[in-house]
Design an enzyme around this catalytic site. Structure first.
Site, PDB file in Angstrom:
ATOM      1  N   CYS A   1      49.006  75.720  94.715  1.00  0.00           N
ATOM      2  CA  CYS A   1      49.131  74.412  93.598  1.00  0.00           C
ATOM      3  C   CYS A   1      48.510  75.206  92.547  1.00  0.00           C
ATOM      4  O   CYS A   1      48.599  76.402  92.193  1.00  0.00           O
ATOM      5  CB  CYS A   1      48.452  73.368  94.260  1.00  0.00           C
ATOM      6  SG  CYS A   1      46.901  73.612  94.839  1.00  0.00           S
TER       7      CYS A   1
ATOM      8  N   ARG B   1      55.574  71.483  85.286  1.00  0.00           N
ATOM      9  CA  ARG B   1      54.488  72.876  85.319  1.00  0.00           C
ATOM     10  C   ARG B   1      54.942  73.883  86.199  1.00  0.00           C
ATOM     11  O   ARG B   1      55.105  75.149  85.674  1.00  0.00           O
ATOM     12  CB  ARG B   1      52.787  72.494  85.949  1.00  0.00           C
ATOM     13  CG  ARG B   1      52.164  71.480  85.261  1.00  0.00           C
ATOM     14  CD  ARG B   1      51.053  71.069  85.903  1.00  0.00           C
ATOM     15  NE  ARG B   1      49.940  72.297  85.814  1.00  0.00           N
ATOM     16  CZ  ARG B   1      48.889  72.263  86.672  1.00  0.00           C
ATOM     17  NH1 ARG B   1      48.813  71.323  87.822  1.00  0.00           N
ATOM     18  NH2 ARG B   1      48.080  73.427  86.551  1.00  0.00           N
TER      19      ARG B   1
END
Length: 282
Positions: A241, A182
Protein backbone atom coordinates in the site's frame (compact mmCIF):
# COMPACT_ATOMS: atom_id res chain seq x y z
CA UNK A 1 -13.29 -22.29 23.04
CA UNK A 2 -12.08 -22.12 19.46
CA UNK A 3 -9.73 -19.21 18.78
CA UNK A 4 -11.07 -16.29 16.76
CA UNK A 5 -8.63 -15.47 13.99
CA UNK A 6 -10.54 -13.36 11.45
CA UNK A 7 -13.43 -11.14 12.45
CA UNK A 8 -15.47 -10.92 15.63
CA UNK A 9 -18.85 -9.20 15.97
CA UNK A 10 -19.56 -6.47 18.48
CA UNK A 11 -22.19 -8.73 20.06
CA UNK A 12 -19.68 -11.51 20.66
CA UNK A 13 -17.10 -9.11 22.08
CA UNK A 14 -19.73 -7.64 24.40
CA UNK A 15 -20.42 -11.14 25.75
CA UNK A 16 -16.71 -11.60 26.54
CA UNK A 17 -15.88 -8.23 28.08
CA UNK A 18 -15.42 -9.78 31.53
CA UNK A 19 -13.47 -12.76 30.22
CA UNK A 20 -9.87 -12.47 31.52
CA UNK A 21 -8.67 -14.57 28.57
CA UNK A 22 -9.73 -11.81 26.14
CA UNK A 23 -7.75 -8.61 25.55
CA UNK A 24 -9.01 -5.66 23.51
CA UNK A 25 -6.64 -3.26 21.74
CA UNK A 26 -7.75 0.12 20.35
CA UNK A 27 -5.79 1.05 17.20
CA UNK A 28 -7.50 4.31 16.23
CA UNK A 29 -5.15 6.74 14.50
CA UNK A 30 -5.25 9.71 12.15
CA UNK A 31 -2.36 10.20 9.71
CA UNK A 32 -3.02 13.93 9.58
CA UNK A 33 -3.27 14.33 13.38
CA UNK A 34 -1.16 11.65 15.00
CA UNK A 35 -2.44 12.28 18.54
CA UNK A 36 -6.14 12.21 17.65
CA UNK A 37 -6.41 8.45 18.14
CA UNK A 38 -5.11 8.69 21.69
CA UNK A 39 -7.43 11.61 22.37
CA UNK A 40 -10.40 9.64 21.03
CA UNK A 41 -9.36 6.69 23.20
CA UNK A 42 -9.23 8.92 26.29
CA UNK A 43 -12.67 10.34 25.48
CA UNK A 44 -14.34 6.94 25.05
CA UNK A 45 -13.16 3.41 24.42
CA UNK A 46 -14.41 -0.14 24.77
CA UNK A 47 -14.18 -1.17 28.44
CA UNK A 48 -10.90 -2.85 29.29
CA UNK A 49 -9.17 -1.81 26.06
CA UNK A 50 -5.54 -0.72 25.88
CA UNK A 51 -4.28 1.72 23.26
CA UNK A 52 -1.79 1.00 20.44
CA UNK A 53 -0.25 4.03 18.75
CA UNK A 54 0.58 3.33 15.09
CA UNK A 55 3.74 5.42 14.95
CA UNK A 56 5.16 4.56 18.39
CA UNK A 57 3.93 1.02 19.05
CA UNK A 58 3.31 -0.60 15.66
CA UNK A 59 6.11 0.97 13.61
CA UNK A 60 9.80 1.71 13.92
CA UNK A 61 11.26 5.21 13.52
CA UNK A 62 11.42 6.39 9.92
CA UNK A 63 14.85 6.70 8.28
CA UNK A 64 16.08 8.03 4.95
CA UNK A 65 15.82 4.54 3.47
CA UNK A 66 12.49 3.33 4.88
CA UNK A 67 8.84 3.89 4.19
CA UNK A 68 6.56 5.77 6.54
CA UNK A 69 5.74 2.81 8.83
CA UNK A 70 8.61 0.29 8.93
CA UNK A 71 8.11 -2.82 11.02
CA UNK A 72 9.53 -2.53 14.53
CA UNK A 73 12.30 -4.79 15.79
CA UNK A 74 10.87 -8.07 17.04
CA UNK A 75 12.15 -7.59 20.61
CA UNK A 76 10.49 -4.18 20.83
CA UNK A 77 7.08 -5.27 19.56
CA UNK A 78 7.27 -8.36 21.78
CA UNK A 79 7.74 -6.08 24.81
CA UNK A 80 4.87 -3.86 23.62
CA UNK A 81 2.52 -6.82 23.24
CA UNK A 82 3.41 -8.03 26.72
CA UNK A 83 2.63 -4.55 28.02
CA UNK A 84 -0.84 -4.89 26.51
CA UNK A 85 -1.37 -7.87 28.86
CA UNK A 86 -1.16 -10.53 26.17
CA UNK A 87 0.11 -14.07 26.70
CA UNK A 88 0.11 -17.23 24.58
CA UNK A 89 -3.48 -18.17 25.49
CA UNK A 90 -4.96 -14.67 25.13
CA UNK A 91 -7.74 -14.05 22.62
CA UNK A 92 -6.90 -10.65 21.15
CA UNK A 93 -9.51 -8.37 19.56
CA UNK A 94 -8.27 -5.28 17.72
CA UNK A 95 -10.38 -2.37 16.54
CA UNK A 96 -10.22 1.11 15.06
CA UNK A 97 -12.83 3.74 14.21
CA UNK A 98 -14.73 1.58 11.74
CA UNK A 99 -13.42 -0.59 8.90
CA UNK A 100 -10.20 -2.07 10.26
CA UNK A 101 -7.77 -0.25 7.98
CA UNK A 102 -5.52 0.42 10.99
CA UNK A 103 -6.47 -2.48 13.25
CA UNK A 104 -5.51 -4.96 10.53
CA UNK A 105 -1.88 -3.88 10.98
CA UNK A 106 -1.80 -5.29 14.52
CA UNK A 107 -3.86 -8.31 13.38
CA UNK A 108 -1.16 -9.11 10.79
CA UNK A 109 1.71 -8.37 13.16
CA UNK A 110 0.35 -10.70 15.83
CA UNK A 111 0.05 -13.51 13.30
CA UNK A 112 3.49 -12.73 11.84
CA UNK A 113 4.85 -13.17 15.38
CA UNK A 114 3.10 -16.52 15.81
CA UNK A 115 -0.11 -15.60 17.65
CA UNK A 116 -3.14 -16.86 15.73
CA UNK A 117 -5.87 -16.02 18.27
CA UNK A 118 -6.41 -12.47 17.04
CA UNK A 119 -9.46 -10.98 15.35
CA UNK A 120 -10.58 -7.60 14.03
CA UNK A 121 -13.79 -6.14 15.46
CA UNK A 122 -16.23 -5.99 12.55
CA UNK A 123 -17.33 -2.37 12.16
CA UNK A 124 -14.99 -1.12 14.86
CA UNK A 125 -15.89 1.57 17.38
CA UNK A 126 -18.66 2.89 15.14
CA UNK A 127 -20.49 -0.46 15.23
CA UNK A 128 -19.93 -0.78 18.99
CA UNK A 129 -21.44 2.63 19.71
CA UNK A 130 -24.28 2.09 17.22
CA UNK A 131 -25.40 -0.80 19.42
CA UNK A 132 -25.33 1.43 22.49
CA UNK A 133 -22.76 -0.74 24.25
CA UNK A 134 -20.86 0.68 27.21
CA UNK A 135 -17.71 2.79 26.86
CA UNK A 136 -15.26 4.08 29.43
CA UNK A 137 -12.71 6.87 29.74
CA UNK A 138 -10.22 5.43 32.22
CA UNK A 139 -7.24 3.67 30.63
CA UNK A 140 -6.60 0.16 31.92
CA UNK A 141 -3.23 -1.10 33.13
CA UNK A 142 -3.40 -4.85 32.71
CA UNK A 143 -0.87 -7.17 34.31
CA UNK A 144 2.06 -7.70 31.97
CA UNK A 145 1.66 -10.68 29.71
CA UNK A 146 4.17 -13.37 28.86
CA UNK A 147 3.88 -13.26 25.06
CA UNK A 148 6.88 -14.75 23.26
CA UNK A 149 7.37 -13.84 19.63
CA UNK A 150 7.96 -16.60 17.11
CA UNK A 151 8.46 -14.55 13.95
CA UNK A 152 7.80 -15.90 10.49
CA UNK A 153 10.38 -14.15 8.29
CA UNK A 154 8.96 -15.79 5.17
CA UNK A 155 5.82 -13.64 5.58
CA UNK A 156 7.81 -10.49 4.74
CA UNK A 157 9.28 -9.26 1.45
CA UNK A 158 11.78 -6.40 1.53
CA UNK A 159 12.65 -3.85 -1.12
CA UNK A 160 15.94 -5.48 -2.02
CA UNK A 161 14.24 -8.78 -2.81
CA UNK A 162 11.46 -7.13 -4.79
CA UNK A 163 13.96 -5.05 -6.79
CA UNK A 164 16.13 -8.05 -7.62
CA UNK A 165 13.21 -10.23 -8.62
CA UNK A 166 11.67 -7.47 -10.70
CA UNK A 167 14.95 -7.03 -12.59
CA UNK A 168 15.14 -10.79 -13.13
CA UNK A 169 11.56 -10.94 -14.41
CA UNK A 170 10.37 -13.25 -11.66
CA UNK A 171 8.66 -10.90 -9.21
CA UNK A 172 5.70 -12.32 -7.29
CA UNK A 173 2.26 -11.01 -8.13
CA UNK A 174 1.95 -7.74 -6.20
CA UNK A 175 -1.42 -6.28 -5.14
CA UNK A 176 -1.58 -2.62 -4.08
CA UNK A 177 -4.27 -1.52 -1.58
CA UNK A 178 -4.19 2.22 -2.36
CA UNK A 179 -7.03 4.14 -3.94
CA UNK A 180 -7.27 3.75 -7.72
CA UNK A 181 -6.34 7.38 -8.43
CA UNK A 182 -3.11 7.05 -6.46
CA UNK A 183 -2.29 3.71 -8.05
CA UNK A 184 -2.79 5.17 -11.54
CA UNK A 185 -0.63 8.18 -10.72
CA UNK A 186 -3.47 10.67 -11.15
CA UNK A 187 -3.20 12.01 -7.59
CA UNK A 188 -0.70 11.64 -4.76
CA UNK A 189 -1.69 13.53 -1.59
CA UNK A 190 0.91 11.89 0.70
CA UNK A 191 4.05 10.68 -1.06
CA UNK A 192 6.55 12.53 -3.24
CA UNK A 193 5.96 10.48 -6.42
CA UNK A 194 2.84 9.10 -8.02
CA UNK A 195 2.28 5.79 -9.75
CA UNK A 196 2.84 2.15 -8.84
CA UNK A 197 5.37 -0.68 -8.95
CA UNK A 198 5.47 -2.12 -12.48
CA UNK A 199 3.30 -5.19 -12.86
CA UNK A 200 1.26 -4.61 -9.70
CA UNK A 201 -2.51 -4.99 -9.59
CA UNK A 202 -4.82 -2.63 -7.75
CA UNK A 203 -7.36 -3.70 -5.12
CA UNK A 204 -8.36 -0.62 -3.05
CA UNK A 205 -8.85 -1.92 0.48
CA UNK A 206 -12.18 -0.09 0.88
CA UNK A 207 -13.67 -2.65 -1.53
CA UNK A 208 -13.61 -5.09 1.38
CA UNK A 209 -16.19 -3.04 3.26
CA UNK A 210 -19.86 -2.21 3.22
CA UNK A 211 -21.02 1.40 3.47
CA UNK A 212 -21.27 1.23 7.28
CA UNK A 213 -17.68 0.04 7.73
CA UNK A 214 -18.53 -3.61 8.33
CA UNK A 215 -16.92 -6.33 6.22
CA UNK A 216 -18.40 -7.98 3.19
CA UNK A 217 -19.17 -11.68 3.47
CA UNK A 218 -16.46 -14.24 2.78
CA UNK A 219 -18.28 -15.22 -0.41
CA UNK A 220 -18.34 -11.62 -1.65
CA UNK A 221 -14.66 -11.19 -0.87
CA UNK A 222 -13.81 -14.41 -2.68
CA UNK A 223 -15.77 -13.21 -5.70
CA UNK A 224 -13.88 -9.90 -5.77
CA UNK A 225 -10.51 -11.62 -5.52
CA UNK A 226 -11.50 -14.11 -8.18
CA UNK A 227 -12.35 -11.23 -10.52
CA UNK A 228 -9.01 -9.53 -9.84
CA UNK A 229 -7.08 -12.73 -10.49
CA UNK A 230 -9.20 -13.65 -13.52
CA UNK A 231 -10.16 -16.93 -11.87
CA UNK A 232 -6.57 -18.04 -11.26
CA UNK A 233 -5.56 -17.62 -7.61
CA UNK A 234 -1.79 -17.09 -7.29
CA UNK A 235 0.40 -19.52 -5.38
CA UNK A 236 2.91 -16.79 -4.55
CA UNK A 237 1.89 -13.19 -4.09
CA UNK A 238 2.42 -10.13 -1.92
CA UNK A 239 0.45 -7.10 -0.77
CA UNK A 240 1.50 -3.47 -0.42
CA UNK A 241 0.00 0.00 0.00
CA UNK A 242 1.44 3.42 0.82
CA UNK A 243 3.33 2.44 3.97
CA UNK A 244 2.55 -1.18 4.82
CA UNK A 245 -0.56 -0.55 6.95
CA UNK A 246 -3.68 -0.96 4.82
CA UNK A 247 -1.91 -3.74 2.90
CA UNK A 248 -2.67 -5.80 6.01
CA UNK A 249 -6.37 -5.23 5.29
CA UNK A 250 -5.84 -7.14 2.04
CA UNK A 251 -4.12 -9.94 3.96
CA UNK A 252 -7.16 -10.22 6.24
CA UNK A 253 -9.48 -10.10 3.24
CA UNK A 254 -7.54 -12.94 1.62
CA UNK A 255 -7.73 -14.93 4.86
CA UNK A 256 -11.50 -14.48 5.02
CA UNK A 257 -11.84 -15.42 1.34
CA UNK A 258 -9.87 -18.64 1.83
CA UNK A 259 -6.92 -17.63 -0.36
CA UNK A 260 -3.29 -18.59 0.16
CA UNK A 261 -1.74 -16.06 2.53
CA UNK A 262 0.16 -13.27 0.77
CA UNK A 263 3.49 -11.93 1.92
CA UNK A 264 3.61 -8.34 3.14
CA UNK A 265 5.85 -5.72 1.53
CA UNK A 266 6.09 -3.47 4.61
CA UNK A 267 8.13 -0.73 2.94
CA UNK A 268 5.47 -0.34 0.27
CA UNK A 269 5.20 2.67 -2.01
CA UNK A 270 6.75 5.19 0.39
CA UNK A 271 9.93 3.08 0.59
CA UNK A 272 9.99 2.03 -3.07
CA UNK A 273 10.21 5.65 -4.22
CA UNK A 274 13.11 6.53 -1.87
CA UNK A 275 15.47 5.54 -4.69
CA UNK A 276 14.64 7.41 -7.93
CA UNK A 277 16.34 4.63 -9.91
CA UNK A 278 13.63 2.15 -9.02
CA UNK A 279 11.09 1.81 -11.83
CA UNK A 280 7.67 3.40 -11.55
CA UNK A 281 4.65 2.76 -13.73
CA UNK A 282 2.22 5.65 -14.24
Amino acid sequence: MQAKCGLVSVEELQRHLDDPAWRVVDCRFDLMDTEKGRADFNAAHIPGAVYAHLDRDLAAPVSAATGRHPLPEVALIEATIRRYGISAATQVVVYDAAGGGLAARLWWMMRWLGHSAVAVLDGGMAAWQAKGFAVEQVAQRPPEGTFQAQPRPEWVMDTEELSERLRAGRAPLLVDAREASRFRGEAEPIDSRAGHVPGALNYPFAQNLLADGRWRSSAELAEQWNALFAGQAPTEWAVMCGSGVTACHLALSAHLAGLPAPRLYPGSWSEWIRDPARPVAP
